[in-house]
Design a protein around this motif. Structure first.
Motif, PDB file in Angstrom:
ATOM      1  N   LEU A 109      42.886  87.271  45.439  1.00 51.97           N
ATOM      2  CA  LEU A 109      44.272  87.417  45.874  1.00 51.97           C
ATOM      3  C   LEU A 109      45.120  88.173  44.860  1.00 51.97           C
ATOM      4  O   LEU A 109      45.867  89.096  45.223  1.00 51.97           O
ATOM      5  N   ASP A 110      45.022  87.795  43.587  1.00 47.72           N
ATOM      6  CA  ASP A 110      45.829  88.454  42.554  1.00 47.72           C
ATOM      7  C   ASP A 110      45.572  89.959  42.508  1.00 47.72           C
ATOM      8  O   ASP A 110      46.489  90.746  42.257  1.00 47.72           O
ATOM      9  N   ASP A 111      44.337  90.370  42.768  1.00 47.69           N
ATOM     10  CA  ASP A 111      43.980  91.789  42.681  1.00 47.69           C
ATOM     11  C   ASP A 111      44.478  92.597  43.874  1.00 47.69           C
ATOM     12  O   ASP A 111      44.702  93.810  43.746  1.00 47.69           O
ATOM     13  N   VAL A 112      44.633  91.966  45.026  1.00 45.09           N
ATOM     14  CA  VAL A 112      45.036  92.720  46.219  1.00 45.09           C
ATOM     15  C   VAL A 112      46.537  92.647  46.490  1.00 45.09           C
ATOM     16  O   VAL A 112      47.013  93.236  47.464  1.00 45.09           O
ATOM     17  N   ILE A 113      47.286  91.956  45.627  1.00 43.50           N
ATOM     18  CA  ILE A 113      48.736  91.873  45.825  1.00 43.50           C
ATOM     19  C   ILE A 113      49.398  93.248  45.902  1.00 43.50           C
ATOM     20  O   ILE A 113      50.233  93.493  46.791  1.00 43.50           O
ATOM     21  N   PRO A 114      49.071  94.197  45.000  1.00 43.77           N
ATOM     22  CA  PRO A 114      49.699  95.524  45.130  1.00 43.77           C
ATOM     23  C   PRO A 114      49.441  96.160  46.497  1.00 43.77           C
ATOM     24  O   PRO A 114      50.335  96.780  47.081  1.00 43.77           O
ATOM     25  N   TYR A 115      48.217  96.007  47.010  1.00 42.81           N
ATOM     26  CA  TYR A 115      47.885  96.530  48.340  1.00 42.81           C
ATOM     27  C   TYR A 115      48.745  95.867  49.408  1.00 42.81           C
ATOM     28  O   TYR A 115      49.292  96.531  50.291  1.00 42.81           O
ATOM     29  N   LEU A 116      48.887  94.550  49.325  1.00 47.17           N
ATOM     30  CA  LEU A 116      49.679  93.816  50.313  1.00 47.17           C
ATOM     31  C   LEU A 116      51.148  94.210  50.257  1.00 47.17           C
ATOM     32  O   LEU A 116      51.811  94.330  51.294  1.00 47.17           O
ATOM     33  N   MET A 117      51.661  94.437  49.060  1.00 44.13           N
ATOM     34  CA  MET A 117      53.060  94.841  48.932  1.00 44.13           C
ATOM     35  C   MET A 117      53.284  96.223  49.552  1.00 44.13           C
ATOM     36  O   MET A 117      54.323  96.472  50.172  1.00 44.13           O
TER      37      MET A 117
END
Length: 413
Positions: free
Chosen positions: A376-384
């Protein structure tokens, strides 16, 4: 088993029954709530700023994120967690492009080697599933950004073809830099060898313009080696750059001369604001198209060029633009090329534009969802980024919401 030839096909992107058949009533309502929420720009802005901070300080918000934006746009935190999503999409004729946003930069060479190994793990996993024809890689995952930038900058001062400039540039590196770059080439070769052995396509992501030439050269050399009979390696062409249509044609000339299949994933682009800011700060002409319309014109011209040369170009039409997808179908019909020709496929991001994806699949096209996965922490930029690009009511969110609400009304739920 013979493949049915699909020609003169008409596809409607307004059929919401086909678009959302894979979603339960509850999932459809969840999507409706999420896209409605993303329609509030102020809410998205606040969430984009606060979410990374909240995770950093350990606030208990991971459960909420996983049940909302993560569930909508990401396949899972691990390869194994993607399996239910992969199988569900496969039931409706939709494949997947697996993308693990692995970063190797924090641990130097050890991290880069680990990243290459992780990409190979994704390839092996993809080969174990019948509906994952592709995976994607980022060269910055296994190569130092500063070295890519130096090679790119030196190439810019050279003359000749891409590969001539590349070879001349390598001669100007220090012995230590040449050794470091040889390790990058070795990692790329390991990845592509694994992919060729497993018959999985490798989509090389586009990067910032100031390192893209080095990535292009590395990718072109890999295509020359691995794409002789079938297309294993694909380059990503960002048509929001005003020079990419010409670049695509140059790559086609190289492919024709060297007798390899050109793999081209054509997209509009992903680094526009960053590119314009850097060009302004460093006082050089922006590489970005002057208008959205200019991007659309070049994208559709690139699409047309690829279909006109479909014999030795394997093209992935990666687009959420309905017109561009319809244009592809129209061109195929006009040239009497079957919709399921092995050298053309379509792709959209998981969680978006289901009306395009599933209606194309229902018509018999080869279509995939770009499926990111990772902690989750790694894909946060993608989600934003997904939240930001969906926050304009006049843009993606408006279209997504309209279709979701139409299907909710049709189902009477």
């Amino acid at each position: 088993m013979s493949v049915q030839v699909l020609s003169n096909v008409n596809v409607s992107f307004d059929n919401t029954e086909k678009a959302f058949k894979y979603k339960t009533d509850a999932e459809l309502k969840e999507a409706n709530f999420l896209f409605a929420s993303m329609g509030y720009q102020w809410l998205v802005n606040i969430g984009s700023r606060l979410t990374p901070w909240a995770l950093k300080v350990g606030l208990p918000i991971k459960g909420l994120i996983k049940k909302t934006v993560f569930k909508q746009f990401v396949g899972g935190e691990t390869l194994e967690e993607t399996i239910p999503v992969v199988k569900k999409l496969a039931e409706f004729g939709v494949g997947c492009i697996l993308d693990y946003g692995v970063e190797g930069g924090n641990d130097g060479e050890i991290g880069f080697d680990h990243a290459a190994d992780e990409f190979i793990k994704v390839i092996n996993f993809a080969a174990s599933q019948s509906s994952i024809p592709y995976m994607s890689i980022k060269v910055t995952g296994f190569a130092r950004f500063g070295l890519l930038e130096k090679i790119d900058g030196t190439m810019a001062k050279e003359s000749g073809s891409l590969i001539v400039k590349y070879n001349n540039t390598l001669l100007k590196l220090s012995a230590e830099e040449r050794e470091e770059w040889a390790r990058v080439e070795s990692r790329m070769d390991k990845i592509c060898t694994a992919a060729a052995n497993k018959k999985i396509g490798v989509l090389v992501d586009a990067e910032e313009t100031w390192i893209q030439d080095s990535v292009d050269a590395l990718t072109c050399l890999a295509m020359d080696k691995y794409n002789k009979e079938v297309c294993i390696v694909f380059n990503t062409i960002q048509l929001y750059r005003h020079d990419r249509l010409a670049f695509l044609k140059l790559m086609h000339e190289a492919a024709t001369e060297r007798h390899f299949i050109l793999g081209a994933k054509i997209v509009r682009g992903a680094y526009m604001e960053k590119e314009r800011e850097r060009a302004s700060e460093q006082n050089y002409p922006s590489p970005i198209q002057p208008t959205k319309e200019a991007t659309d014109v070049d994208y559709n011209a690139a699409l047309t060029f690829c279909i006109e040369h479909i014999k030795n170009i394997d093209v992935i039409v990666a687009s959420h633009n309905e017109y561009s997808n319809k244009l592809a179908i129209q061109l195929l019909n006009e040239k009497e090329i079957p919709l399921n020709h092995p050298h053309i496929s379509f792709s959209q991001l998981y969680g978006m534009s289901d009306n395009i994806t599933f209606n194309l699949a229902a018509a018999g096209a080869k279509v995939t969802k770009y499926l990111p996965f990772g902690p989750l922490d790694d894909v946060i930029p993608y989600l934003m980024r997904r939240a930001q690009e969906n926050s304009s009511v006049s843009g993606q969110t408006g279209r997504e919401l309209l279709l979701i609400k139409k299907e909710i009304k049709r189902r009477g739920i």
